[in-house]
Design a protein around this motif. Sequence first.
Motif, PDB file in Angstrom:
ATOM      1  N   GLY A  46     -36.203 -56.970 -47.244  1.00 56.23           N
ATOM      2  CA  GLY A  46     -36.696 -57.966 -46.214  1.00 56.23           C
ATOM      3  C   GLY A  46     -35.523 -58.869 -45.666  1.00 56.23           C
ATOM      4  O   GLY A  46     -35.536 -59.637 -44.543  1.00 56.23           O
ATOM      5  N   SER A  47     -34.333 -58.544 -46.369  1.00 52.98           N
ATOM      6  CA  SER A  47     -33.112 -59.557 -45.725  1.00 52.98           C
ATOM      7  C   SER A  47     -32.421 -58.756 -44.465  1.00 52.98           C
ATOM      8  O   SER A  47     -32.763 -57.381 -44.407  1.00 52.98           O
ATOM      9  N   VAL A  48     -31.601 -59.378 -43.815  1.00 50.32           N
ATOM     10  CA  VAL A  48     -30.885 -58.840 -42.690  1.00 50.32           C
ATOM     11  C   VAL A  48     -30.112 -57.594 -43.246  1.00 50.32           C
ATOM     12  O   VAL A  48     -29.022 -57.874 -44.027  1.00 50.32           O
ATOM     13  N   MET A  49     -30.036 -56.523 -42.405  1.00 46.67           N
ATOM     14  CA  MET A  49     -29.279 -55.412 -42.939  1.00 46.67           C
ATOM     15  C   MET A  49     -28.449 -55.385 -41.765  1.00 46.67           C
ATOM     16  O   MET A  49     -26.956 -55.551 -41.980  1.00 46.67           O
ATOM     17  N   THR A  50     -28.695 -55.128 -40.660  1.00 45.24           N
ATOM     18  CA  THR A  50     -27.845 -55.145 -39.448  1.00 45.24           C
ATOM     19  C   THR A  50     -28.202 -55.882 -38.256  1.00 45.24           C
ATOM     20  O   THR A  50     -29.510 -56.044 -38.099  1.00 45.24           O
ATOM     21  N   VAL A  51     -27.481 -56.399 -37.402  1.00 45.47           N
ATOM     22  CA  VAL A  51     -27.547 -57.244 -36.198  1.00 45.47           C
ATOM     23  C   VAL A  51     -26.677 -56.373 -35.021  1.00 45.47           C
ATOM     24  O   VAL A  51     -25.717 -56.184 -35.183  1.00 45.47           O
ATOM     25  N   SER A  52     -27.555 -55.848 -34.145  1.00 41.68           N
ATOM     26  CA  SER A  52     -26.792 -55.337 -32.859  1.00 41.68           C
ATOM     27  C   SER A  52     -26.541 -56.421 -31.918  1.00 41.68           C
ATOM     28  O   SER A  52     -27.724 -56.947 -31.760  1.00 41.68           O
ATOM     29  N   PHE A  53     -25.474 -56.565 -31.471  1.00 36.51           N
ATOM     30  CA  PHE A  53     -25.464 -57.751 -30.253  1.00 36.51           C
ATOM     31  C   PHE A  53     -24.571 -57.150 -29.352  1.00 36.51           C
ATOM     32  O   PHE A  53     -23.704 -56.210 -29.383  1.00 36.51           O
ATOM     33  N   ARG A  54     -24.427 -57.883 -28.255  1.00 34.33           N
ATOM     34  CA  ARG A  54     -23.798 -57.680 -26.962  1.00 34.33           C
ATOM     35  C   ARG A  54     -22.933 -58.603 -26.624  1.00 34.33           C
ATOM     36  O   ARG A  54     -23.467 -59.842 -26.626  1.00 34.33           O
ATOM     37  N   LEU A  55     -21.423 -58.775 -26.672  1.00 38.19           N
ATOM     38  CA  LEU A  55     -20.711 -59.579 -26.005  1.00 38.19           C
ATOM     39  C   LEU A  55     -19.889 -59.266 -24.642  1.00 38.19           C
ATOM     40  O   LEU A  55     -19.533 -58.157 -24.781  1.00 38.19           O
ATOM     41  N   LEU A  56     -20.096 -59.821 -23.772  1.00 39.96           N
ATOM     42  CA  LEU A  56     -19.619 -59.513 -22.597  1.00 39.96           C
ATOM     43  C   LEU A  56     -19.672 -58.029 -22.253  1.00 39.96           C
ATOM     44  O   LEU A  56     -18.841 -57.417 -21.697  1.00 39.96           O
ATOM     45  N   GLY A  57     -20.870 -57.680 -22.310  1.00 37.57           N
ATOM     46  CA  GLY A  57     -21.154 -56.126 -22.194  1.00 37.57           C
ATOM     47  C   GLY A  57     -20.801 -54.992 -23.109  1.00 37.57           C
ATOM     48  O   GLY A  57     -21.162 -54.127 -22.686  1.00 37.57           O
ATOM     49  N   LEU A  58     -20.150 -55.492 -24.212  1.00 34.24           N
ATOM     50  CA  LEU A  58     -19.651 -54.516 -25.267  1.00 34.24           C
ATOM     51  C   LEU A  58     -20.635 -54.821 -26.416  1.00 34.24           C
ATOM     52  O   LEU A  58     -20.897 -55.853 -27.012  1.00 34.24           O
ATOM     53  N   GLN A  59     -21.147 -53.545 -26.986  1.00 34.42           N
ATOM     54  CA  GLN A  59     -22.081 -53.438 -28.009  1.00 34.42           C
ATOM     55  C   GLN A  59     -21.334 -53.701 -29.216  1.00 34.42           C
ATOM     56  O   GLN A  59     -20.303 -52.816 -29.544  1.00 34.42           O
ATOM     57  N   PHE A  60     -21.731 -54.489 -30.167  1.00 30.12           N
ATOM     58  CA  PHE A  60     -21.357 -54.517 -31.674  1.00 30.12           C
ATOM     59  C   PHE A  60     -22.394 -54.502 -32.607  1.00 30.12           C
ATOM     60  O   PHE A  60     -23.870 -54.447 -32.287  1.00 30.12           O
ATOM     61  N   VAL A  61     -22.104 -53.933 -33.646  1.00 28.75           N
ATOM     62  CA  VAL A  61     -23.170 -54.060 -34.771  1.00 28.75           C
ATOM     63  C   VAL A  61     -22.536 -54.784 -35.922  1.00 28.75           C
ATOM     64  O   VAL A  61     -21.363 -54.607 -36.186  1.00 28.75           O
ATOM     65  N   ALA A  62     -23.194 -55.850 -36.489  1.00 28.91           N
ATOM     66  CA  ALA A  62     -22.919 -56.342 -37.988  1.00 28.91           C
ATOM     67  C   ALA A  62     -23.776 -56.060 -38.867  1.00 28.91           C
ATOM     68  O   ALA A  62     -24.802 -55.972 -38.769  1.00 28.91           O
ATOM     69  N   LEU A  63     -23.291 -55.798 -40.225  1.00 30.55           N
ATOM     70  CA  LEU A  63     -23.844 -55.173 -41.508  1.00 30.55           C
ATOM     71  C   LEU A  63     -23.578 -56.150 -42.503  1.00 30.55           C
ATOM     72  O   LEU A  63     -22.657 -56.678 -42.592  1.00 30.55           O
ATOM     73  N   ASN A  64     -24.651 -56.561 -43.076  1.00 30.27           N
ATOM     74  CA  ASN A  64     -24.493 -57.135 -44.344  1.00 30.27           C
ATOM     75  C   ASN A  64     -24.361 -56.222 -45.315  1.00 30.27           C
ATOM     76  O   ASN A  64     -25.444 -55.657 -45.982  1.00 30.27           O
ATOM     77  N   GLY A  65     -23.271 -56.080 -45.658  1.00 33.37           N
ATOM     78  CA  GLY A  65     -22.821 -54.714 -46.506  1.00 33.37           C
ATOM     79  C   GLY A  65     -22.390 -55.223 -48.127  1.00 33.37           C
ATOM     80  O   GLY A  65     -22.267 -54.562 -48.880  1.00 33.37           O
ATOM     81  N   GLY A  66     -22.137 -56.730 -48.120  1.00 34.06           N
ATOM     82  CA  GLY A  66     -22.030 -57.117 -49.494  1.00 34.06           C
ATOM     83  C   GLY A  66     -20.242 -57.666 -49.484  1.00 34.06           C
ATOM     84  O   GLY A  66     -19.465 -57.584 -48.510  1.00 34.06           O
ATOM     85  N   PRO A  67     -20.005 -58.069 -50.657  1.00 37.03           N
ATOM     86  CA  PRO A  67     -18.482 -58.413 -50.842  1.00 37.03           C
ATOM     87  C   PRO A  67     -17.286 -57.532 -51.082  1.00 37.03           C
ATOM     88  O   PRO A  67     -16.281 -57.863 -51.211  1.00 37.03           O
ATOM     89  N   GLU A  68     -17.837 -55.999 -50.981  1.00 39.70           N
ATOM     90  CA  GLU A  68     -16.604 -55.089 -51.239  1.00 39.70           C
ATOM     91  C   GLU A  68     -15.640 -55.152 -50.501  1.00 39.70           C
ATOM     92  O   GLU A  68     -14.608 -54.956 -50.827  1.00 39.70           O
ATOM     93  N   TYR A  69     -15.742 -55.415 -49.064  1.00 36.18           N
ATOM     94  CA  TYR A  69     -14.819 -55.557 -47.990  1.00 36.18           C
ATOM     95  C   TYR A  69     -14.719 -56.843 -47.328  1.00 36.18           C
ATOM     96  O   TYR A  69     -15.726 -57.392 -47.310  1.00 36.18           O
TER      97      TYR A  69
END
Length: 159
Positions: A46-69
């Motif tokens: 149920g927690s957020v895994m990924t968020v797809s978003f657009r900045l100035l027309g460019l798509q990004f993906v943010a992942l909650n992957g943990g503290p490893e990196y």
Amino acid sequence: MQAITPFLWFDGQAEQAARFYVSVFKKGSKILDVSRYPEGSPGKPGSVMTVSFRLLGLQFVALNGGPEYSFTPAVSFAVSCKTQREVDRLWEKLTKGGGKEVQCGWLEDRFGVSWQIVPEALPKLMGDKDPEKARRVTQALMQMKKIDVRALKAARDAR
């Protein structure tokens, strides 16, 4: 669909970061999708895994992957700004809340992501045909954190 999509690894702050970036780069920017970890996955169900978003027309993906990196300045996003006012606005917003000013137009936002906030005038000033003027511009730039076009022009025109 764009051929390359920046994919950013966060430790529990993916949605917060995406919403922050959308608020900074308002025009052409929005949250596209939020996906959640299912039962039996590495994340809390149920927690957020990924968020797809657009900045100035460019798509990004943010992942909650943990503290490893974590982020380093070895990868940054360069933003070309038409005016000093735009440089100032982005600089203020991206450093607000724990961001750090670095050098030569580089900053690190509160999530650890590195940005280069670059006025469109910079390449022309640094590439002046007169090598002495270009040298003065470069020397002035090396003393700056946020780039100040007026100060670069003054350095170029100094005698």
